[in-house]
Write an enzyme that holds these catalytic residues in place. Structure first.
Site, PDB file in Angstrom:
ATOM      1  N   LYS A 164       0.802  -1.237   0.000  1.00 25.98           N
ATOM      2  CA  LYS A 164       0.000   0.000   0.000  1.00 25.98           C
ATOM      3  C   LYS A 164       0.836   1.288   0.000  1.00 25.98           C
ATOM      4  CE  LYS A 164      -4.181  -1.817   2.127  1.00 25.98           C
ATOM      5  NZ  LYS A 164      -5.121  -1.744   3.247  1.00 25.98           N
ATOM      6  N   ALA A 197      -4.225   1.227   7.539  1.00 26.28           N
ATOM      7  CA  ALA A 197      -5.687   1.325   7.628  1.00 26.28           C
ATOM      8  C   ALA A 197      -6.083   2.457   8.575  1.00 26.28           C
ATOM      9  CB  ALA A 197      -6.267  -0.002   8.103  1.00 26.28           C
ATOM     10  N   GLY A 246     -15.246  -5.603  10.929  1.00 26.60           N
ATOM     11  CA  GLY A 246     -14.697  -4.978   9.724  1.00 26.60           C
ATOM     12  C   GLY A 246     -15.271  -5.469   8.403  1.00 26.60           C
ATOM     13  N   GLY A 267      -3.999   2.235  17.065  1.00 28.84           N
ATOM     14  CA  GLY A 267      -3.130   1.895  15.942  1.00 28.84           C
ATOM     15  C   GLY A 267      -2.965   3.077  15.003  1.00 28.84           C
TER      16      GLY A 267
HETATM   17  P1  NAP Z   1      -0.270  -2.072   9.531  1.00 29.57           P
HETATM   18  O1  NAP Z   1      -0.039  -0.942   8.595  1.00 29.57           O
HETATM   19  O2  NAP Z   1       0.781  -3.113   9.697  1.00 29.57           O
HETATM   20  O3  NAP Z   1      -0.595  -1.423  10.991  1.00 29.57           O
HETATM   21  C1  NAP Z   1      -0.764  -2.226  12.126  1.00 29.57           C
HETATM   22  C2  NAP Z   1      -0.967  -1.347  13.371  1.00 29.57           C
HETATM   23  O4  NAP Z   1      -1.172  -2.246  14.466  1.00 29.57           O
HETATM   24  C3  NAP Z   1       0.227  -0.475  13.702  1.00 29.57           C
HETATM   25  O5  NAP Z   1      -0.197   0.779  14.162  1.00 29.57           O
HETATM   26  C4  NAP Z   1       0.883  -1.249  14.841  1.00 29.57           C
HETATM   27  O6  NAP Z   1       1.500  -0.465  15.821  1.00 29.57           O
HETATM   28  C5  NAP Z   1      -0.305  -1.879  15.527  1.00 29.57           C
HETATM   29  N1  NAP Z   1       0.104  -3.033  16.312  1.00 29.57           N
HETATM   30  C6  NAP Z   1       0.593  -4.213  15.837  1.00 29.57           C
HETATM   31  N2  NAP Z   1       0.891  -5.020  16.879  1.00 29.57           N
HETATM   32  C7  NAP Z   1       0.585  -4.336  18.014  1.00 29.57           C
HETATM   33  C8  NAP Z   1       0.679  -4.630  19.396  1.00 29.57           C
HETATM   34  N3  NAP Z   1       1.144  -5.807  19.846  1.00 29.57           N
HETATM   35  N4  NAP Z   1       0.273  -3.692  20.281  1.00 29.57           N
HETATM   36  C9  NAP Z   1      -0.206  -2.498  19.855  1.00 29.57           C
HETATM   37  N5  NAP Z   1      -0.311  -2.156  18.552  1.00 29.57           N
HETATM   38  C10 NAP Z   1       0.083  -3.065  17.640  1.00 29.57           C
HETATM   39  O7  NAP Z   1      -1.588  -2.870   9.133  1.00 29.57           O
HETATM   40  P2  NAP Z   1      -2.940  -2.300   8.464  1.00 29.57           P
HETATM   41  O8  NAP Z   1      -2.881  -2.484   6.982  1.00 29.57           O
HETATM   42  O9  NAP Z   1      -3.216  -0.943   9.014  1.00 29.57           O
HETATM   43  O10 NAP Z   1      -3.986  -3.372   9.019  1.00 29.57           O
HETATM   44  C11 NAP Z   1      -4.346  -3.406  10.392  1.00 29.57           C
HETATM   45  C12 NAP Z   1      -5.494  -4.387  10.592  1.00 29.57           C
HETATM   46  O11 NAP Z   1      -6.618  -3.942   9.860  1.00 29.57           O
HETATM   47  C13 NAP Z   1      -5.207  -5.792  10.088  1.00 29.57           C
HETATM   48  O12 NAP Z   1      -5.757  -6.682  11.019  1.00 29.57           O
HETATM   49  C14 NAP Z   1      -5.944  -5.860   8.754  1.00 29.57           C
HETATM   50  O13 NAP Z   1      -6.365  -7.179   8.451  1.00 29.57           O
HETATM   51  C15 NAP Z   1      -7.144  -4.980   9.048  1.00 29.57           C
HETATM   52  N6  NAP Z   1      -7.712  -4.341   7.836  1.00 29.57           N
HETATM   53  C16 NAP Z   1      -9.051  -4.516   7.587  1.00 29.57           C
HETATM   54  C17 NAP Z   1      -9.636  -3.923   6.479  1.00 29.57           C
HETATM   55  C18 NAP Z   1     -11.107  -4.122   6.195  1.00 29.57           C
HETATM   56  O14 NAP Z   1     -11.553  -3.842   5.065  1.00 29.57           O
HETATM   57  N7  NAP Z   1     -11.902  -4.528   7.167  1.00 29.57           N
HETATM   58  C19 NAP Z   1      -8.866  -3.122   5.605  1.00 29.57           C
HETATM   59  C20 NAP Z   1      -7.497  -2.941   5.888  1.00 29.57           C
HETATM   60  C21 NAP Z   1      -6.935  -3.563   7.027  1.00 29.57           C
HETATM   61  P3  NAP Z   1       2.845   0.392  15.583  1.00 29.57           P
HETATM   62  O15 NAP Z   1       2.358   1.603  14.852  1.00 29.57           O
HETATM   63  O16 NAP Z   1       3.319   0.661  16.930  1.00 29.57           O
HETATM   64  O17 NAP Z   1       3.754  -0.478  14.784  1.00 29.57           O
END
Ligand code: NAP
Length: 287
Positions: A71, A135, A255, A131
């Site tokens: 992305k 997303a 979601g 977070g």
């Molecule tokens: P990403 O860019 O990797 O961001 C993940 C976020 O989670 C980061 O802010 C990270 O914190 C935080 N995080 C991870 N492990 C953690 C922990 N142990 N404690 C606290 N915070 C933690 O991923 P993304 O693309 O945003 O996706 C995030 C989630 O949304 C995923 O589960 C994905 O499947 C879901 N999603 C759903 C949709 C939908 O259409 N429903 C669309 C997109 C994504 P840091 O900033 O500190 O690293």
């Protein structure tokens, strides 16, 4: 669906990509509307992204989606970004406009549409989001553009904290929304923010595999009955956070509809037609 010499190609690039529900959703919608399009999912390694994009451009693809981990990386191969994509620094949908690749983000509009589809009115109010990844920033950007009054972002105080603070300052500067960033470990502030919020959004991975039994909030005294608790995770359909919130009497939402509406927005960009939401929802999105 009859694929023939005139069929327009749309696609998903991800790594992995095979698990995605997007091909089912888009192909069903093309079929219902009788559109001469097809949607395929391609597993593209990060090191092959540039080659893949050049190839898709050469064969005049109509448009494509990006999922993890592409992305942000896609941006350097695009000709133009929408204001929302520029603000959040992420692209999940590309339109090929006669050889010019234009990057959009539909995660934020997908989330905001899912909130209103579920019957909630949040404009002009305060939200708390857990977070600050791809997303989360897309959701914050669209929420701010849609007229949210305040957004409180809670994230780990790690190497990306200052980058999130910069994102928040930039979003505050470009919209009428006041966006602040707090340390996730500051539970006193989190409780206070939630007491002022109408919407809580978990935009972290916590609650999905392998952290299926985890929740970033376990103390149910943080919840109040007017707080809509949402999780952008859709597998499992009910995360531990949602289960605890439901037990505390909060309205909850997962979601799945965000997934549906982010796809619907991309569909409209590529075809100029509205996705037939109801049959798609009933077939693929209702448990
Ligand atoms: P990403 O860019 O990797 O961001 C993940 C976020 O989670 C980061 O802010 C990270 O914190 C935080 N995080 C991870 N492990 C953690 C922990 N142990 N404690 C606290 N915070 C933690 O991923 P993304 O693309 O945003 O996706 C995030 C989630 O949304 C995923 O589960 C994905 O499947 C879901 N999603 C759903 C949709 C939908 O259409 N429903 C669309 C997109 C994504 P840091 O900033 O500190 O690293």
């Amino acid at each position: 669906m009859n694929i023939c010499g005139t069929t327009q190609l749309t696609a998903l690039l991800g790594h992995p990509a095979a698990h995605s529900i997007s091909p089912l959703m888009h192909n069903e919608a093309f079929s219902i509307l009788g559109l001469d399009y097809v949607y395929l999912a391609f597993d593209v390694l990060p090191s092959q992204l540039k080659t893949a994009v050049e190839g898709l451009k050469a064969i005049h693809i109509k448009g494509f989606n990006l999922t993890m981990p592409h992305k942000t990386a896609i941006i350097e191969y695009l000709d133009e970004l929408t204001a929302a994509s520029r603000l959040c620094g992420a692209v999940n949908t590309v339109i090929n406009d006669n050889g010019r690749l234009i990057g959009h983000t539909t995660d934020g509009t997908g989330y905001m549409r899912s909130v209103s589809y579920a019957g909630f009115q949040v404009t002009g109010k305060t939200m708390t989001i857990l977070g600050a990844g791809g997303a989360a920033t897309a959701i914050c950007t669209q929420a701010a553009l849609d007229g949210m009054k305040e957004i409180h972002i809670f994230k780990r105080n790690n190497t990306t904290f200052s980058k999130t603070e910069e994102f928040a300052r930039n979003l505050t500067r470009h919209t009428k929304c006041n966006v602040q960033v707090f340390d996730l470990a500051d539970t006193g502030q989190l409780k206070h923010s939630l007491s002022e919020s109408v919407l809580l959004t978990n935009a972290t991975n916590i609650g999905m595999e392998p952290d299926i039994h985890e929740s970033l909030i376990t103390d149910t005294s943080f919840f109040h009955p007017d707080l809509i608790v949402s999780d952008i995770i859709y597998h499992p359909g009910e995360t531990r956070l949602l289960k605890l919130a439901k037990e505390a009497g909060c309205p909850t939402m997962n979601g799945l509809y965000m997934l549906l509406f982010q796809g619907a927005a991309a569909f409209e960009y590529w075809t100029g037609r509205e996705m037939p939401i109801e049959p798609i929802r009933q077939k693929y999105f209702d448990p």
